[in-house]
Enzyme design. Structure first.
Site, PDB file in Angstrom:
ATOM      1  N   LYS A  24      -4.506 -54.058  15.161  1.00 36.35           N
ATOM      2  CA  LYS A  24      -5.515 -53.160  14.569  1.00 36.35           C
ATOM      3  C   LYS A  24      -6.395 -52.719  15.729  1.00 36.35           C
ATOM      4  CE  LYS A  24      -9.137 -52.398  13.082  1.00 36.35           C
ATOM      5  NZ  LYS A  24      -9.944 -51.371  13.775  1.00 36.35           N
TER       6      LYS A  24
ATOM      7  N   GLU B 194     -12.812 -63.430  21.807  1.00 39.03           N
ATOM      8  CA  GLU B 194     -13.552 -63.039  23.017  1.00 39.03           C
ATOM      9  C   GLU B 194     -14.663 -62.114  22.537  1.00 39.03           C
ATOM     10  OE1 GLU B 194     -10.850 -61.639  26.059  1.00 39.03           O
ATOM     11  OE2 GLU B 194     -10.081 -63.664  26.343  1.00 39.03           O
TER      12      GLU B 194
ATOM     13  N   CYS C 117     -17.928 -56.415  28.614  1.00 37.57           N
ATOM     14  CA  CYS C 117     -18.543 -57.650  28.097  1.00 37.57           C
ATOM     15  C   CYS C 117     -19.053 -58.533  29.229  1.00 37.57           C
ATOM     16  CB  CYS C 117     -17.529 -58.414  27.261  1.00 37.57           C
ATOM     17  SG  CYS C 117     -16.067 -58.861  28.210  1.00 37.57           S
TER      18      CYS C 117
ATOM     19  N   GLU D 164     -27.380 -58.306  23.510  1.00 34.51           N
ATOM     20  CA  GLU D 164     -26.390 -57.519  24.245  1.00 34.51           C
ATOM     21  C   GLU D 164     -26.622 -56.031  23.968  1.00 34.51           C
ATOM     22  OE1 GLU D 164     -22.271 -57.432  22.839  1.00 34.51           O
ATOM     23  OE2 GLU D 164     -21.625 -57.708  24.898  1.00 34.51           O
TER      24      GLU D 164
HETATM   25  P1  NAD Z   1     -16.468 -54.595  17.185  1.00 39.24           P
HETATM   26  O1  NAD Z   1     -16.660 -56.030  16.892  1.00 39.24           O
HETATM   27  O2  NAD Z   1     -17.299 -53.604  16.484  1.00 39.24           O
HETATM   28  O3  NAD Z   1     -14.956 -54.164  16.884  1.00 39.24           O
HETATM   29  C1  NAD Z   1     -13.871 -54.837  17.485  1.00 39.24           C
HETATM   30  C2  NAD Z   1     -12.670 -54.709  16.562  1.00 39.24           C
HETATM   31  O4  NAD Z   1     -12.909 -55.473  15.386  1.00 39.24           O
HETATM   32  C3  NAD Z   1     -12.402 -53.284  16.080  1.00 39.24           C
HETATM   33  O5  NAD Z   1     -11.018 -53.069  16.044  1.00 39.24           O
HETATM   34  C4  NAD Z   1     -13.013 -53.279  14.690  1.00 39.24           C
HETATM   35  O6  NAD Z   1     -12.457 -52.330  13.821  1.00 39.24           O
HETATM   36  C5  NAD Z   1     -12.684 -54.683  14.240  1.00 39.24           C
HETATM   37  N1  NAD Z   1     -13.548 -55.197  13.162  1.00 39.24           N
HETATM   38  C6  NAD Z   1     -14.866 -54.957  12.968  1.00 39.24           C
HETATM   39  N2  NAD Z   1     -15.303 -55.642  11.901  1.00 39.24           N
HETATM   40  C7  NAD Z   1     -14.239 -56.320  11.407  1.00 39.24           C
HETATM   41  C8  NAD Z   1     -14.055 -57.199  10.309  1.00 39.24           C
HETATM   42  N3  NAD Z   1     -15.056 -57.527   9.498  1.00 39.24           N
HETATM   43  N4  NAD Z   1     -12.829 -57.737  10.102  1.00 39.24           N
HETATM   44  C9  NAD Z   1     -11.806 -57.439  10.937  1.00 39.24           C
HETATM   45  N5  NAD Z   1     -11.912 -56.594  11.984  1.00 39.24           N
HETATM   46  C10 NAD Z   1     -13.118 -56.050  12.229  1.00 39.24           C
HETATM   47  O7  NAD Z   1     -16.587 -54.486  18.765  1.00 39.24           O
HETATM   48  P2  NAD Z   1     -16.565 -53.160  19.619  1.00 39.24           P
HETATM   49  O8  NAD Z   1     -17.845 -52.439  19.332  1.00 39.24           O
HETATM   50  O9  NAD Z   1     -15.270 -52.472  19.439  1.00 39.24           O
HETATM   51  O10 NAD Z   1     -16.593 -53.744  21.111  1.00 39.24           O
HETATM   52  C11 NAD Z   1     -17.752 -54.100  21.780  1.00 39.24           C
HETATM   53  C12 NAD Z   1     -18.021 -55.572  21.647  1.00 39.24           C
HETATM   54  O11 NAD Z   1     -16.887 -56.310  22.084  1.00 39.24           O
HETATM   55  C13 NAD Z   1     -19.164 -56.047  22.515  1.00 39.24           C
HETATM   56  O12 NAD Z   1     -19.914 -56.989  21.807  1.00 39.24           O
HETATM   57  C14 NAD Z   1     -18.463 -56.710  23.691  1.00 39.24           C
HETATM   58  O13 NAD Z   1     -19.208 -57.685  24.374  1.00 39.24           O
HETATM   59  C15 NAD Z   1     -17.284 -57.303  23.013  1.00 39.24           C
HETATM   60  N6  NAD Z   1     -16.227 -57.548  24.003  1.00 39.24           N
HETATM   61  C16 NAD Z   1     -16.000 -58.828  24.407  1.00 39.24           C
HETATM   62  C17 NAD Z   1     -15.024 -59.089  25.363  1.00 39.24           C
HETATM   63  C18 NAD Z   1     -14.744 -60.480  25.872  1.00 39.24           C
HETATM   64  O14 NAD Z   1     -13.768 -60.650  26.590  1.00 39.24           O
HETATM   65  N7  NAD Z   1     -15.565 -61.467  25.560  1.00 39.24           N
HETATM   66  C19 NAD Z   1     -14.293 -58.027  25.894  1.00 39.24           C
HETATM   67  C20 NAD Z   1     -14.577 -56.728  25.452  1.00 39.24           C
HETATM   68  C21 NAD Z   1     -15.539 -56.495  24.496  1.00 39.24           C
HETATM   69  O1  6OD Z   2      -9.921 -59.285  32.541  1.00 37.80           O
HETATM   70  C1  6OD Z   2      -9.675 -59.710  31.412  1.00 37.80           C
HETATM   71  O2  6OD Z   2      -8.654 -60.376  31.157  1.00 37.80           O
HETATM   72  C2  6OD Z   2     -10.620 -59.450  30.320  1.00 37.80           C
HETATM   73  N1  6OD Z   2     -10.320 -60.009  29.127  1.00 37.80           N
HETATM   74  C3  6OD Z   2     -11.707 -58.679  30.527  1.00 37.80           C
HETATM   75  C4  6OD Z   2     -12.675 -58.399  29.531  1.00 37.80           C
HETATM   76  C5  6OD Z   2     -13.615 -57.466  29.746  1.00 37.80           C
HETATM   77  C6  6OD Z   2     -14.598 -57.164  28.758  1.00 37.80           C
HETATM   78  O3  6OD Z   2     -15.054 -56.086  28.525  1.00 37.80           O
END
Ligand code: NAD
Ligand code: 6OD
Length: 478
Positions: A173, A249, A283, A382
């Protein structure tokens, strides 16, 4: 206009109810494609296909799976120019970044896990004179892979590659804001000879939609999610009824700690990257900068100077450093954080506003805020945009305590030429990934993931296979 369809059981298909939504290029505000909007029926069909395909795919050898993964990597590389453009059109990130980071790393994710799975072993324990225990590694079943919009293909393939390498099948998804490269990945997998049903893509939204239907589905055994911390909490709740295995993550509020003995040029240049690359929508971004007091003024002046030189604008221009944020809605959210930071006493040294030279799109100048303290919202929450705070500190103890004073624990950077101190501080910081004199330097064998509310579990190398496979112990009595 192109229509992006679901990919189910090897076929591109419309939604069962025919619904679609618009995909917008955030750099221009234009609708660039229509996307099939998945509902429960589409998820049911995709999960059923993945379940059927698991019977055969789960029995292939690691070498057979590695061969397909390497073909997928070859095809990503062959189409890298096209994929980079599509990634930039969906996200607004500079094309130079899509070309240098997102797409090459997506190909490498497949190559890395193809190689890794071929050399994978398990444990063996001998009970002297009595018995021998050995563990067998087996795939688990159908995985739900839910990805975010910030590094769309990079982060999606970071899940897909180990999932397929381990012998699992999947329903993806993708983030609703960035559906294009996930669709292209499906085309590539088909061309690479991945059997029908092994990889399925269902587009759509998260809550009460495709995302949550996937997490609730009784035939899905694993969920790997990258997204916001609040999403992790919702998914955990939804997945609990069927007791799924989870890997998360999530968000970060990462400290970037600069001691007075740091290599200043290196610290400044890397801080520019760790603060503003991908518009701060990473992130791992070091959004809280702490600088030891003797260096504070010099560091702040130099960083403001460099940040003001960054070119904000059309992501397609080769000279652009900072592109558009993902959406107007997200930009308004980021602006809200800046406004409240100022109300709480923060002083904006540069940026804080939309650049005047761009007529449309969701752009924000790189923003540096000082005169804040640990209790300010901007230091705790964040932001996920090109916005950082800088605070001075006087002692190692003080900065460790400030760095740990958050509900997040994803990553941290430490800048110092004192190696003893670097190791000492790294040992004390509550973060899953710590860089010393660097940032986002990746070795895919290492454990990647967050502490506290930044995630659950670790991915990378062996850790990905721990998640995507089952171990069963066989005890043989002599
Ligand atoms: P988001 O949580 O809004 O969405 C991520 C995914 O989850 C999307 O595909 C969304 O449709 C889905 N989703 C949302 N609510 C859901 C639910 N209730 N059930 C199932 N699926 C659901 O995140 P975003 O805005 O797309 O991305 C930004 C966030 O992601 C930031 O908080 C960022 O820090 C985090 N992030 C973390 C990492 C990491 O490695 N820790 C990496 C990249 C992004
Ligand atoms: O480098 C990676 O494997 C990884 N998961 C990076 C995540 C970046 C977040 O925005």
């Amino acid at each position: 206009m192109e229509k992006l369809l679901h990919f189910i059981d090897g076929q591109f298909v419309e939604s069962a109810d025919g619904r679609t939504f618009d995909n917008v290029n955030p750099a221009t505000g234009e609708v660039i494609s229509l996307v099939a909007e998945g509902g429960r029926q589409d998820i049911d069909k995709a999960v059923a296909a993945a379940k059927r395909a698991f019977t055969a795919w789960g029995k292939t050898t690691p070498a057979e799976r590695a061969k397909v993964l390497n073909r997928i990597a070859d095809l990503i590389e062959q189409r890298q120019e096209e994929l980079a453009i599509l990634e930039t059109l969906d996200t607004g990130k500079p094309l130079s970044l899509s070309k240098s980071l997102d797409i090459p790393r997506a190909a490498y994710n497949f190559r890395f896990f193809a190689d890794f799975v071929k050399g994978l072993g398990t444990e063996c324990f001998e009970m002297e004179g009595v018995a021998l225990n050995y563990a067998l590694r087996r795939p688990v079943g159908v995985a739900g892979l839910i990805s975010p919009w910030n590094l769309p293909l990079l982060l999606l393939t970071w899940k897909v590659a180990p999932c397929l390498a381990a012998g699992d099948t999947c329903v993806i998804k993708p983030a609703e804001l960035t559906p294009t490269t996930a669709t292209k990945l499906a085309e590539i997998c088909k061309e690479a000879g991945l059997p029908d049903g092994v990889l399925n893509v269902v587009h759509g939204f998260g809550p009460d939609a495709a995302g949550s239907f996937l997490t609730e589905h009784p035939d899905v055994q694993l969920i790997s999610l990258t997204g916001e911390t609040t999403t992790g909490k919702a998914v955990m709740k939804a997945a609990s009824a069927t007791l799924k295995r989870l890997s998360f993550e999530l968000g970060g509020k990462n400290p970037n700690i600069v001691f007075a003995d740091a290599d200043l040029n290196d610290a400044i240049e890397t801080t520019i990257r760790s603060s503003f690359s991908n518009q701060g929508e990473v992130c791992l971004c070091g959004s809280r900068v702490y600088v030891e007091r003797p260096l504070y003024e010099t560091f702040v002046n130099r960083l403001v100077d460099r940040a003001s030189q960054l070119v904000v604008g059309d992501p397609m221009d080769a000279g652009t450093n900072v592109g558009s944020l993902i959406s107007e809605e997200h930009l308004l959210r980021v602006e809200g954080f800046i406004e409240r930071a100022v109300q709480q006493g923060g002083r904006v040294l540069c940026g804080g506003k939309r650049p005047s030279h761009v007529a449309c799109g969701s752009y924000l100048e790189p923003t540096i805020i000082v005169d804040v303290n640990e209790s300010c919202e901007i230091v705790q929450q964040e932001v996920f945009g090109p916005v950082i705070t800088i605070q001075p500190f006087d002692s190692e103890e003080e900065v460790i305590s400030a760095a740990n004073d958050t509900r997040y624990g994803l990553s941290a950077s430490i800048w110092t030429s004192n190696l003893k101190r670097a190791h000492r501080v790294a040992g004390e910081l509550e973060a899953g990934i710590i860089w010393i004199n660097s940032w986002f330097l990746r070795d895919l064998r290492t454990p990647f993931g967050g502490m506290k509310e930044s995630g659950m579990g670790r991915e990378g190398g062996m850790h990905s296979f721990e998640f995507f496979s089952e171990l069963k112990n066989v005890c043989v009595k002599f």
